[in-house]
Each structure stands twice: as structure tokens, then as C-alpha cells.
Enzyme design. Structure first.
Site, PDB file in Angstrom:
ATOM      1  N   SER A   1      57.319  15.100 -30.008  1.00  0.00           N
ATOM      2  CA  SER A   1      57.779  14.852 -31.584  1.00  0.00           C
ATOM      3  C   SER A   1      57.223  16.097 -32.185  1.00  0.00           C
ATOM      4  O   SER A   1      57.313  17.133 -32.174  1.00  0.00           O
ATOM      5  CB  SER A   1      57.318  13.607 -31.959  1.00  0.00           C
ATOM      6  N   ASP A  61      66.591   7.210 -29.075  1.00  0.00           N
ATOM      7  CA  ASP A  61      65.555   7.685 -30.020  1.00  0.00           C
ATOM      8  C   ASP A  61      66.096   7.240 -31.613  1.00  0.00           C
ATOM      9  O   ASP A  61      67.049   8.062 -32.108  1.00  0.00           O
ATOM     10  CB  ASP A  61      65.054   9.214 -29.781  1.00  0.00           C
ATOM     11  N   HIS A 118      61.497   6.822 -28.573  1.00  0.00           N
ATOM     12  CA  HIS A 118      60.650   7.660 -29.065  1.00  0.00           C
ATOM     13  C   HIS A 118      59.195   7.416 -28.549  1.00  0.00           C
ATOM     14  O   HIS A 118      58.623   8.063 -28.698  1.00  0.00           O
ATOM     15  CB  HIS A 118      60.602   7.539 -30.439  1.00  0.00           C
TER      16      HIS A 118
END
Lengths: 284, 284
Positions: B149, B228, B261
Site C-alpha cells: 500500500s 481490494d 487489502h
């Protein structure tokens, strides 16, 4: 699955990690548990289940996040079920200490007020939860059980008292004779009162020393780190070894130099424990 | 190791996970990082290093606890170093949002007050930390870098701007073109002001589109879960693929159906990423 409320869902190693809540009869409260289902499980291919009982302060999440067991669950074709460590909620009795009350159910059926109202984790883990899992997920009735610390104690007690329900048992750093150590004495005094006879029903070393029937013996593996900060005062796994030697119980105690009480220890040896369980769990 | 203060030590998969603090020149603050050292590393067998950059709200601990990378680090003979995601402490500027300030350093050198005083994570990660690691641990100067991320953004930017310092780069669910998305725009406005030219220096898709020299290209792998929750608004990895196609950059973008995620995604594919890095990292 009308009785189960899905809390979250994460794809993991090709299978699914899912968390659920439901109203438990055993505890008279909302209970939370997590399931890891490997991709090969379906109604035409029901898989066996490893139940995991966590330690003090944990929830259903610690093992699923930190142990790294999913990879082996897929390789071996085993589902994993991890219940919370106690009933929870505003109406559930609690204590300020981390080692009593919510997060510290000790896998007993409490008999003393105020704990007797909700703290029936023994019935929940050995009866209600397996029935619920087997009714709602693509699993068969082949079960093994494992756990860490307070959950290692729980796994050993559940298996020793119900050898017909589990095919194998293992534990990491278990509280091996809770009647003799501070954590266990505090919890048992609160949950069970001064009835020493009922303490013995939840003391793995005592139970192990009193198994007399070979047909009640199932394979048992205990792993203990020698740098564990709780080893001498709270865990005392040598009591299990002594009891097993006296009765001929098939228990293996493995000591590991340098390892502590953390999930770094569990993650390092979970592959070995899963393979140990798979030897009996995955025979058909 | 006089400049390093050991915070904790856990044996793990036969090696050691250790956390350290030190006074950083780059950030003018105390910095924390974690090291996993596989058992085969010693002064006569220096091992390569994979640097891991974590995402928003994380510390040095998330990856070490949840990714399950240690098993592969031992199998491949690679050390892992995971720095904290920002400077921290009472004297360090902060923000109420989870996506700015402490825990959200974005791996840039801030130029705007109050952030410019301590938020120099780019220099810290690319220069000070590797020098410190190579002076104090049994590692060689073969380095790769990965992250998740915000840390995926960081890994790509560090590698694209310093191809001579890293042998390979990978990312899970990276913020691929921070200049174009809310997380990046908020952070870059605060840390870098309105200078669009400086934004471009920290935008992976822009950097990738402007690589012209084949000798500046290193193997790159990006993994993205298609479930995600941040994919469309914040991550946009297709921008990396488009840029790589235009320049011939050796980037592989893999999309994974159903994955979100979380660290459950990272844990599922960390083995693949470690093997990817090992192909160049472990050649001698």
C-alpha cells in the site's frame, strides 16, 4: 446458516477466513469464532477440523493472523476453527485482571456466581461449537484440538475428558497443571470455588495421570520453548511428561532452546503440529 | 552496535527476530526497525537483505507478525529489515488523520513546515538504514525492496530512483500514482507543498514512464487483489502497467480474484515474492 452472522471474510491461500457471531446456548451470550476453510472443502469433499484454543487476552483473531497455519491447512486439506476465549459483552461478568473474566474463560464450566451465568466455555468448545460447525460447513466429524498457554490447557483437558470426540491433541506452552500454579489457582477459585474435586476435572496433569484404559489414549504432542518467561511459574510441562510416563500415555514433549511464549514460537512449529494431527485426522 | 538499542528478541524459525531503536540523522528523531536474521547468516556467510516498507498506520511489527515471511527467509537465506512507517515521538509533528503524520510518512523527504523537521523517510530508507544494517549485521550489500500500500508506493519509488542500490522490487497493492489519488494528494500537499515537480519525484507511475535507460531497469513484481476496497480510488495499478508497457520496463502485474487489502493477501503470496527476489538477490 440462519443462526450465524457473518462478520468478515478474507480470501487466504485460495480458501477463506471468515468470522462469525451467534447466540450461544452454552454461554447464554453472543459468541464469536473464526473459520479457515481450505479450497478443496465442499459438500462432496468434507474435510476434518482442527480446533484451536487461544491463550489469555486473545480473541478468535490472534491465531488466524499470526500463526501462519493456513498454508498447511490447504496442503493437508484441514479446516481450522478458532473460538473466542470467553463470552463477552456488557451483561457478561468481568474482572480488572487480564487473567480472569472476559478473555480468560479457561475453558471450564463455572459453578460460582457471578461467573456461572455465562462462563461455560467447556460445554461450548466440546459440544455446541462442533455441532454448529458440522451442521453449517463442509466438514466431517473428524476432529483434533490444539491451543496455546491457557488454550493449551483447554485443548488437553477437552481431549483427555473426551477421547471419543478427538483424534489427536497438541499444545504449545500449556498451563499443564493449573491447580498448582498462580494463573490456574486464581481462575479456578473464582470459577469453581474451593471444590478441589472439580479442580481436578480441569487439570491436564491430573487427568493424564488417571487414564487407565488404552482405548482412551490419543496421540498427544506438547511443544515448549525453554526461554519462555512463564515456564517455571505457570506452565510446568514436566508434570505432563511424568504423568504420561506413569500411565504409558502416547505423549511427546518437545523442548525448544531459545524460544519464548510468543506467536513467533507457534509460527515456527505450527507446520509440525499440523502434520502431526494430519496423520490421524486425514486417514479415511 | 553502540548506536543501536535492542528492544526485544524472539527466536523464530531457527533465526532471530529483533527490534531496535536508534537516533537517526536523517529524521532527527528516534527510529525503530525490526530485523529477521536467518540462522545461516554469520560473519563468514553474509546474506542479502529484503527491505520491507509497511502501509498506513503500521509500525515495524505488522509484517513480522502477520506475513509469515520468516519461513521463506530461512529457506532462501535472506535477511528481512522492516523500518517503522514514520518518525515518532512527542516532538514530532502529527495530524489527527490516520493518513498523515505519525504512521504515515509516505517515504518522502518533506520540504514544508512543520513536516520538514523530521519527515525524511526517503533518505532514511534509501541511505541511512542500509548503511546502518550493513555496518552492524552479517549481511552483504545485495538489497531488494518490497512493501504494501503506502509501502508499496515507497518500495517502487525507492527502487525506481535508485536502481543501482536494489536488485529487484515488488509491491502488494501499491498506491501506484499518488499524485492522482486522495491519499497521495493529501500527503504530498502537506509534505511537499504545491510544487508539482517534486510530486513527480515520488510518483511511481510517473517515474516508470520516464525510465529510458535499459541499465536502469530491475525486475519488478506487483500483486493486486481484485476485492481490494481501495483498488479504484487509491491504488490504480493499471497506471504502472501502462507506463511499463510504454517503456519496456520488466514489470509483472498480477491480479488475484477475491483478495482484499489485508495481510491475509500478503501472507498468501509472500512466498512468491520472496522467490522472485531470491532469483537475483541470491546469485553470487
Amino acid at each position: 446458516m440462519e443462526t450465524l452472522q457473518l462478520l468478515s471474510s478474507n480470501r487466504s491461500f485460495g480458501g477463506w477466513h471468515r468470522r462469525y457471531q451467534h447466540e450461544s446456548e452454552a454461554t447464554g451470550s453472543t459468541m464469536t469464532f473464526a473459520v479457515y476453510m481450505p479450497p478443496q472443502a465442499n459438500d462432496n469433499n468434507r474435510v476434518p477440523v482442527l480446533y484451536w484454543l487461544s491463550g489469555l487476552t486473545c480473541t478468535d483473531e490472534n491465531f488466524m493472523q499470526k500463526a501462519g497455519a493456513q498454508r498447511m491447512a490447504v496442503e493437508l486439506g484441514i479446516a481450522i476453527v478458532a473460538p473466542d476465549t470467553s463470552p463477552r459483552g456488557e451483561q457478561v461478568a468481568n474482572d480488572e485482571g487480564y487473567d480472569l473474566g472476559q478473555g480468560a474463560g479457561f475453558y471450564v464450566n463455572a459453578t460460582q456466581a457471578p461467573w456461572d451465568r455465562h462462563y461455560c466455555m467447556y460445554d461450548y468448545v466440546t459440544s455446541e461449537l462442533p455441532a454448529l460447525i458440522e451442521a453449517n460447513f463442509p466438514v466431517n466429524s473428524r476432529r483434533s484440538i490444539s491451543g496455546h498457554s491457557m488454550g493449551g490447557h483447554g485443548a488437553l483437558v477437552c481431549a483427555l475428558r473426551n477421547p471419543e470426540r478427538y483424534l489427536s491433541v497438541s499444545a504449545f506452552s500449556p498451563i499443564s497443571q493449573p491447580s498448582q500454579v498462580p494463573w490456574g489457582q486464581k481462575a479456578f477459585t473464582a470459577y469453581l470455588g474451593d471444590h478441589q474435586a472439580s479442580w481436578k476435572e480441569y487439570d491436564a496433569a491430573h487427568l493424564l495421570a488417571n487414564v487407565t484404559n488404552d482405548s482412551s489414549m490419543i496421540p498427544a504432542l506438547v511443544s515448549q520453548g525453554l526461554a519462555d518467561e512463564f515456564l517455571q511459574e505457570q506452565l510446568q510441562p514436566e508434570a505432563l511428561q511424568d504423568a504420561a510416563k506413569a500411565t504409558g500415555y502416547p505423549l511427546t514433549l518437545e523442548r525448544h532452546e531459545g524460544y519464548d511464549h510468543s506467536y513467533y514460537f507457534i509460527a515456527s512449529f505450527i507446520e509440525q503440529h499440523m502434520e502431526f494431527h494430519s496423520r490421524v485426522l486425514c486417514q479415511s
